[in-house]
Design an enzyme around this catalytic site. Structure first.
Site, mmCIF file in Angstrom:
data_model
loop_
_atom_site.group_PDB
_atom_site.id
_atom_site.type_symbol
_atom_site.label_atom_id
_atom_site.label_comp_id
_atom_site.label_asym_id
_atom_site.label_seq_id
_atom_site.Cartn_x
_atom_site.Cartn_y
_atom_site.Cartn_z
ATOM 1 N N ASN A 34 0.828 -1.213 0.000
ATOM 2 C CA ASN A 34 0.000 0.000 0.000
ATOM 3 C C ASN A 34 0.863 1.263 0.000
ATOM 4 O OD1 ASN A 34 0.975 0.109 2.578
ATOM 5 N ND2 ASN A 34 -1.007 0.490 3.572
ATOM 6 N N SER A 77 5.167 -4.381 6.583
ATOM 7 C CA SER A 77 5.166 -3.807 7.933
ATOM 8 C C SER A 77 6.152 -2.655 7.972
ATOM 9 C CB SER A 77 5.610 -4.831 8.992
ATOM 10 O OG SER A 77 5.818 -4.168 10.240
ATOM 11 N N LYS A 107 -4.345 -20.630 3.471
ATOM 12 C CA LYS A 107 -5.093 -21.864 3.760
ATOM 13 C C LYS A 107 -5.960 -22.252 2.553
ATOM 14 C CE LYS A 107 -7.988 -21.893 7.367
ATOM 15 N NZ LYS A 107 -9.400 -22.239 7.127
ATOM 16 N N TYR A 147 5.466 -2.550 17.600
ATOM 17 C CA TYR A 147 6.142 -3.378 16.579
ATOM 18 C C TYR A 147 6.463 -4.751 17.164
ATOM 19 C CZ TYR A 147 9.826 -4.545 13.119
ATOM 20 O OH TYR A 147 10.609 -5.131 12.134
HETATM 21 P P1 NAD Z 1 10.157 -1.232 4.414
HETATM 22 O O1 NAD Z 1 9.425 -0.183 5.185
HETATM 23 O O2 NAD Z 1 11.140 -0.814 3.392
HETATM 24 O O3 NAD Z 1 9.101 -2.195 3.699
HETATM 25 C C1 NAD Z 1 7.859 -2.523 4.226
HETATM 26 C C2 NAD Z 1 6.824 -2.444 3.104
HETATM 27 O O4 NAD Z 1 5.544 -2.854 3.622
HETATM 28 C C3 NAD Z 1 6.652 -1.034 2.551
HETATM 29 O O5 NAD Z 1 6.758 -1.045 1.144
HETATM 30 C C4 NAD Z 1 5.253 -0.633 3.015
HETATM 31 O O6 NAD Z 1 4.632 0.283 2.147
HETATM 32 C C5 NAD Z 1 4.553 -1.989 3.079
HETATM 33 N N1 NAD Z 1 3.377 -2.008 3.953
HETATM 34 C C6 NAD Z 1 3.314 -1.623 5.265
HETATM 35 N N2 NAD Z 1 2.049 -1.793 5.730
HETATM 36 C C7 NAD Z 1 1.332 -2.332 4.713
HETATM 37 C C8 NAD Z 1 -0.023 -2.755 4.574
HETATM 38 N N3 NAD Z 1 -0.905 -2.632 5.583
HETATM 39 N N4 NAD Z 1 -0.433 -3.282 3.397
HETATM 40 C C9 NAD Z 1 0.428 -3.410 2.356
HETATM 41 N N5 NAD Z 1 1.716 -3.022 2.422
HETATM 42 C C10 NAD Z 1 2.165 -2.480 3.584
HETATM 43 O O7 NAD Z 1 10.845 -2.205 5.495
HETATM 44 P P2 NAD Z 1 11.853 -3.436 5.292
HETATM 45 O O8 NAD Z 1 13.101 -3.123 5.973
HETATM 46 O O9 NAD Z 1 11.875 -3.839 3.861
HETATM 47 O O10 NAD Z 1 11.109 -4.552 6.153
HETATM 48 C C11 NAD Z 1 10.325 -5.561 5.524
HETATM 49 C C12 NAD Z 1 9.912 -6.601 6.535
HETATM 50 O O11 NAD Z 1 11.060 -7.197 7.142
HETATM 51 C C13 NAD Z 1 9.058 -6.033 7.681
HETATM 52 O O12 NAD Z 1 8.061 -6.972 8.014
HETATM 53 C C14 NAD Z 1 10.056 -5.894 8.817
HETATM 54 O O13 NAD Z 1 9.436 -6.015 10.070
HETATM 55 C C15 NAD Z 1 10.987 -7.067 8.547
HETATM 56 N N6 NAD Z 1 12.317 -6.842 9.140
HETATM 57 C C16 NAD Z 1 13.217 -6.027 8.528
HETATM 58 C C17 NAD Z 1 14.454 -5.810 9.121
HETATM 59 C C18 NAD Z 1 15.518 -4.962 8.466
HETATM 60 O O14 NAD Z 1 16.584 -4.821 9.054
HETATM 61 N N7 NAD Z 1 15.322 -4.419 7.285
HETATM 62 C C19 NAD Z 1 14.752 -6.400 10.361
HETATM 63 C C20 NAD Z 1 13.791 -7.196 10.961
HETATM 64 C C21 NAD Z 1 12.573 -7.428 10.329
#
Ligand code: NAD
Ligand code: UDP
Length: 329
Positions: A34, A77, A107, A147
């Site tokens: 989104n 997220s 599922k 978070y």
């Molecule tokens: P990011 O913010 O670059 O990417 C997250 C994406 O999710 C974004 O494009 C955002 O627009 C989308 N999004 C958020 N809410 C949404 C919704 N309700 N519907 C549809 N899309 C939605 O962050 P990232 O670093 O790429 O992280 C991606 C995932 O990996 C996350 O779940 C994060 O918790 C996890 N993670 C990342 C790290 C890291 O170091 N990068 C560490 C631990 C966990």
């Protein structure tokens, strides 16, 4: 027939790299996002491909995808502490309601489901390094609780669907990962320091800088996630680079790398900022035969190349992303 994979968070940092990897492996990739923290610029190079589709959709509302699905990777997220402080309710919803919707989809499609969990589920850890058996030390009502608890719930509901419905599920606990396509102004330490160095500003260290992190380059992370998805292991697996460094030493490395003459300045440490973090990756090593291959100096050079090629306009547009259109009053 190509295998079909749905990747949520596809326009984000990790999601976009996963799209690239699955396209390269011959999959049909359906990206969903989104755009609340992500950007279409991260995936626009895929739009001309027949084996790539994109849906602008909020996964906290009912998710429909037509046709078969072999795999779902739920990466949507907010992921930076500043993002999830600004959009706490969206963060809770995407980890809870979003995960529930996507498990329901998995599922009916009989798809294998993988969630992006995090080292944050260990909170401010009292065990060092953190292995998967550690239950964590999280402040449920602190600012990071939105978070951390969403991610802990995400793990619980995923295990419940695995145990109760017999679904194929995977849980990756991702430790700080970095690389090209991180958002310059998302507040995480690497884009923050890169932007500051390139703009000629002082580097902002939070607290005394003695807190530690262990940074993993994105290609290593994607390799670990790919292997875990294709494995038969349902319990959580840490994926990260155990090479631990204090934030203070890291700032010095950035100053050397960027060749700038910046100073460091000290700001207040945010509440519940973990004081130390280092993954124990023995499980990933034993089960997936995985270990990181790209050391920090190589990974940071590639990352710096990305940031220094951003336009002046991008570099100076340093104010935080505007979330207002996603927020219902
Ligand atoms: P990011 O913010 O670059 O990417 C997250 C994406 O999710 C974004 O494009 C955002 O627009 C989308 N999004 C958020 N809410 C949404 C919704 N309700 N519907 C549809 N899309 C939605 O962050 P990232 O670093 O790429 O992280 C991606 C995932 O990996 C996350 O779940 C994060 O918790 C996890 N993670 C990342 C790290 C890291 O170091 N990068 C560490 C631990 C966990
Ligand atoms: N940090 C910092 N200066 C900044 C941004 C972050 O010193 O400009 C620190 C932050 O307090 C934390 C570490 O760097 O201790 C990593 O922060 P980040 O937001 O990247 O991720 P976290 O691991 O805390 O989720």
């Amino acid at each position: 027939m190509r295998k079909r994979v749905l990747i949520t968070g596809a326009a984000g940092f990790l999601g976009s790299h996963l799209c690239d990897r699955f396209i390269a492996e011959g999959f049909h990739v359906i990206g969903m996002d989104n755009l609340i923290t992500g950007s279409l610029a991260n995936i626009e190079h895929l739009f001309h491909l027949e084996q790539f589709e994109f849906y602008n959709h909020d996964v906290t509302t009912f998710v429909h995808v037509s046709g078969e699905l072999d795999y779902i990777l739920h990466f949507a997220s907010p992921a930076s502490p500043i993002d999830y402080l600004k959009i706490p309710i969206q963060t809770l919803k995407v980890g809870s309601l979003g995960t529930h919707n996507l498990l329901g989809l998995a599922k009916v499609k009989n798809a294998r489901f993988l969630i992006a969990s995090t080292s944050e589920i260990y909170g401010d850890p009292l065990v060092h390094p953190q292995d998967e058996d550690y239950y964590g030390n999280v402040n449920t009502i602190g600012p990071r609780g939105v978070y951390d608890e969403a991610k802990r719930f995400q793990e619980s509901i995923t295990m419940a669907y695995h145990r109760f419905h017999g679904m194929e599920t995977r849980i990756v606990r991702i430790f700080n990962t970095y690389g090209p396509r991180m958002r310059l102004n998302d507040g995480r330490v690497i884009p923050a320091f890169m932007g500051q160095a390139l703009r000629g500003e002082d580097l902002t260290i939070f607290g005394n800088g003695l807190q530690t992190r262990s940074f993993c380059y994105v290609d290593d992370q994607v390799e670990g996630i790919y292997r875990l998805l294709l494995s038969d292991y349902a319990l959580p697996v840490n994926i990260g680079n155990p090479d631990e460094i204090t934030i203070k030493d890291f700032a010095e490395e950035i100053i050397k790398l960027t060749g700038t003459a910046q100073k460091v300045v000290y700001n207040e440490l945010p509440a519940d900022d973990p004081l130390q973090r280092q993954p124990d990756i023995s499980k990933a090593n034993a089960i997936l035969g995985w270990e990181p291959k790209i050391d920090r100096s190589e990974g940071m050079k590639k990352t710096f190349d990305y940031f220094r090629n951003l336009s002046k306009e991008q570099l100076y547009k340093s104010e935080h992303k505007d979330f207002s259109k996603h927020i219902r009053k």
